[in-house]
Motif scaffolding. Structure first.
Motif, short mmCIF file in Angstrom:
data_model
loop_
_atom_site.label_atom_id
_atom_site.label_comp_id
_atom_site.label_asym_id
_atom_site.label_seq_id
_atom_site.Cartn_x
_atom_site.Cartn_y
_atom_site.Cartn_z
N VAL A 1 1.14 -1.28 -0.15
CA VAL A 1 -0.19 -0.17 -0.01
C VAL A 1 0.92 1.28 -0.10
CG1 VAL A 1 -1.77 1.43 1.13
CG2 VAL A 1 -1.72 -1.06 1.27
N PRO A 2 0.59 2.02 -1.06
CA PRO A 2 1.67 3.23 -0.97
C PRO A 2 1.38 4.24 0.45
CG PRO A 2 0.40 3.17 -3.12
CD PRO A 2 -0.22 2.12 -2.05
N PRO A 3 2.18 4.81 0.83
CA PRO A 3 2.02 5.89 1.87
C PRO A 3 1.13 6.98 1.51
CG PRO A 3 4.58 5.56 1.46
CD PRO A 3 3.89 4.89 0.09
N LEU A 4 0.45 7.11 2.82
CA LEU A 4 -0.59 8.20 2.68
C LEU A 4 -0.10 9.42 3.02
CD1 LEU A 4 -3.62 5.95 4.16
CD2 LEU A 4 -3.01 6.53 1.77
N ALA A 5 1.46 9.37 3.71
CA ALA A 5 1.82 10.81 4.06
C ALA A 5 3.39 10.62 3.98
CB ALA A 5 1.50 10.97 5.65
N ALA A 6 3.99 11.41 4.85
CA ALA A 6 5.63 11.27 4.64
C ALA A 6 6.26 10.34 5.42
CB ALA A 6 5.94 12.44 4.97
N PRO B 1 6.31 2.36 3.90
CA PRO B 1 5.72 1.32 4.53
C PRO B 1 6.39 0.56 5.45
CG PRO B 1 5.26 1.71 2.05
CD PRO B 1 6.48 2.52 2.42
N ALA B 2 7.60 0.29 5.32
CA ALA B 2 8.50 -0.30 6.19
C ALA B 2 10.02 -0.05 6.04
CB ALA B 2 8.53 -2.11 5.90
N VAL B 3 10.64 -0.23 7.15
CA VAL B 3 12.14 0.10 7.41
C VAL B 3 12.80 -1.03 8.01
CG1 VAL B 3 11.72 2.64 7.31
CG2 VAL B 3 12.37 1.33 9.47
N ARG B 4 14.01 -1.16 7.52
CA ARG B 4 15.11 -2.24 8.00
C ARG B 4 16.07 -1.48 8.79
NH1 ARG B 4 18.59 -7.22 5.43
NH2 ARG B 4 19.26 -7.91 7.20
N SER B 5 16.33 -2.27 10.13
CA SER B 5 17.43 -1.76 10.93
C SER B 5 17.86 -2.92 11.44
CB SER B 5 16.62 -0.74 11.97
OG SER B 5 17.81 -0.39 13.09
N TYR C 1 16.17 -6.50 12.06
CA TYR C 1 14.83 -6.13 12.39
C TYR C 1 13.91 -5.35 11.03
CZ TYR C 1 15.97 -7.92 16.83
OH TYR C 1 16.28 -8.72 17.88
N VAL C 2 12.76 -5.53 10.76
CA VAL C 2 12.05 -4.73 10.00
C VAL C 2 10.66 -4.21 10.68
CG1 VAL C 2 10.52 -4.81 7.80
CG2 VAL C 2 12.51 -6.17 7.84
N TYR C 3 10.57 -3.05 10.66
CA TYR C 3 9.52 -2.31 11.21
C TYR C 3 8.46 -1.98 10.38
CZ TYR C 3 12.98 -2.19 15.00
OH TYR C 3 13.74 -2.70 16.09
N THR C 4 7.22 -2.12 10.33
CA THR C 4 6.30 -1.55 9.48
C THR C 4 5.54 -0.35 9.93
OG1 THR C 4 4.21 -2.88 10.10
CG2 THR C 4 5.77 -4.03 8.37
N SER C 5 4.92 0.52 9.27
CA SER C 5 4.27 1.53 9.39
C SER C 5 3.01 0.79 9.71
CB SER C 5 4.22 2.44 8.27
OG SER C 5 5.47 3.28 8.09
N GLY C 6 2.06 1.76 10.34
CA GLY C 6 0.50 1.14 10.54
C GLY C 6 0.01 0.89 9.27
N GLN C 7 -0.50 -0.24 9.05
CA GLN C 7 -1.18 -0.70 7.91
C GLN C 7 -2.69 -0.59 8.06
OE1 GLN C 7 0.57 -1.64 5.09
NE2 GLN C 7 2.24 -0.75 6.20
N LEU C 8 -3.53 -0.14 6.98
CA LEU C 8 -4.78 0.08 7.23
C LEU C 8 -5.68 -1.34 6.34
CD1 LEU C 8 -5.31 3.80 6.67
CD2 LEU C 8 -5.26 2.68 8.60
N ALA D 1 3.25 -7.37 3.08
CA ALA D 1 3.64 -7.13 1.78
C ALA D 1 4.89 -5.94 2.05
CB ALA D 1 2.59 -6.62 1.01
N ALA D 2 4.66 -5.15 3.24
CA ALA D 2 5.64 -4.11 3.46
C ALA D 2 6.81 -4.81 4.01
CB ALA D 2 5.00 -3.17 4.46
N VAL D 3 6.84 -5.81 4.67
CA VAL D 3 8.02 -6.55 5.00
C VAL D 3 8.73 -7.24 4.01
CG1 VAL D 3 8.96 -8.51 6.25
CG2 VAL D 3 7.16 -7.21 7.44
N LYS D 4 7.93 -7.70 3.19
CA LYS D 4 8.47 -8.42 1.74
C LYS D 4 9.26 -7.24 0.74
CE LYS D 4 8.09 -10.96 -2.37
NZ LYS D 4 7.10 -11.67 -3.31
N SER D 5 8.72 -6.07 0.94
CA SER D 5 9.38 -4.92 0.29
C SER D 5 10.76 -4.60 0.74
CB SER D 5 8.39 -3.77 0.29
OG SER D 5 8.46 -2.97 1.17
N VAL D 6 11.12 -4.84 1.79
CA VAL D 6 12.56 -4.35 2.01
C VAL D 6 13.32 -5.58 2.53
CG1 VAL D 6 11.84 -2.20 3.22
CG2 VAL D 6 11.88 -4.18 4.76
#
Length: 155
Positions: free
Chosen positions: A20-25, A28-32, A35-42, A77-82
């Motif tokens: 899902v494309p971001p709705l703001a700034a 969808p997910a970042v890796r550190s 670990y992968v942290y997703t943004s809130g998914q609707l 899906a966001a996890v897979k993207s990173v």
């Protein structure tokens, strides 16, 4: 690339959606590290929010539980993207679910079970996680539920 996790999704009659494309700034997910942290998914399917309103008022707990499942699929899906491949998931560490709740609704844990049960069905023991289920006044776009996950990758 698809592997055992996506095969399990198919076995369950599910398809991993596009991210899902971001709705703001935000991303969808970042890796550190591992670990992968997703943004809130609707609960968005094919670019559209599946339902709106408060749980316990315009939305039933069962409808919201189904929406939480969609959120969890979007999170994968966001996890897979990173991560590149869902088979790299060592475990789901934490799930945080937000439920837009009518003032007298107290069934937030049951709603977020939709996400937790999906992750368990898809990932087995790797899907067992710590969790928070929080009632809130309102969510973006008047969504009834929002879910974020944190996963550890095998590296």
């Amino acid at each position: 690339m698809s592997g055992a996790v996506e095969a399990k999704l198919a076995e369950l009659g599910l398809t991993l959606p596009e991210v899902v494309p971001p709705l703001a700034a935000y991303q969808p997910a970042v890796r550190s590290g591992v670990y992968v942290y997703t943004s809130g998914q609707l609960p968005i399917v094919e670019g559209k929010l599946t339902l709106t309103g408060k749980v316990g008022a315009e939305v039933t707990a069962e409808e919201a539980k189904d929406a939480a499942r969609i959120c969890a699929l979007n999170a994968l899906a966001a996890v897979k993207s990173v991560a590149g491949d869902l088979d790299r998931i060592a475990r789901v560490v934490k799930v945080v679910g937000f439920v837009a709740s009518a003032s007298d609704f107290t069934g937030q844990p049951g709603v977020i079970n939709g996400a937790s049960e999906l992750l368990g069905a898809v990932l087995g023991d790797k899907g067992v996680h710590a969790r928070s289920a929080v009632g809130v006044a309102v969510l973006p776009l008047d969504a009834p539920v929002e879910v974020e996950i944190q996963v550890e990758l095998n590296d």
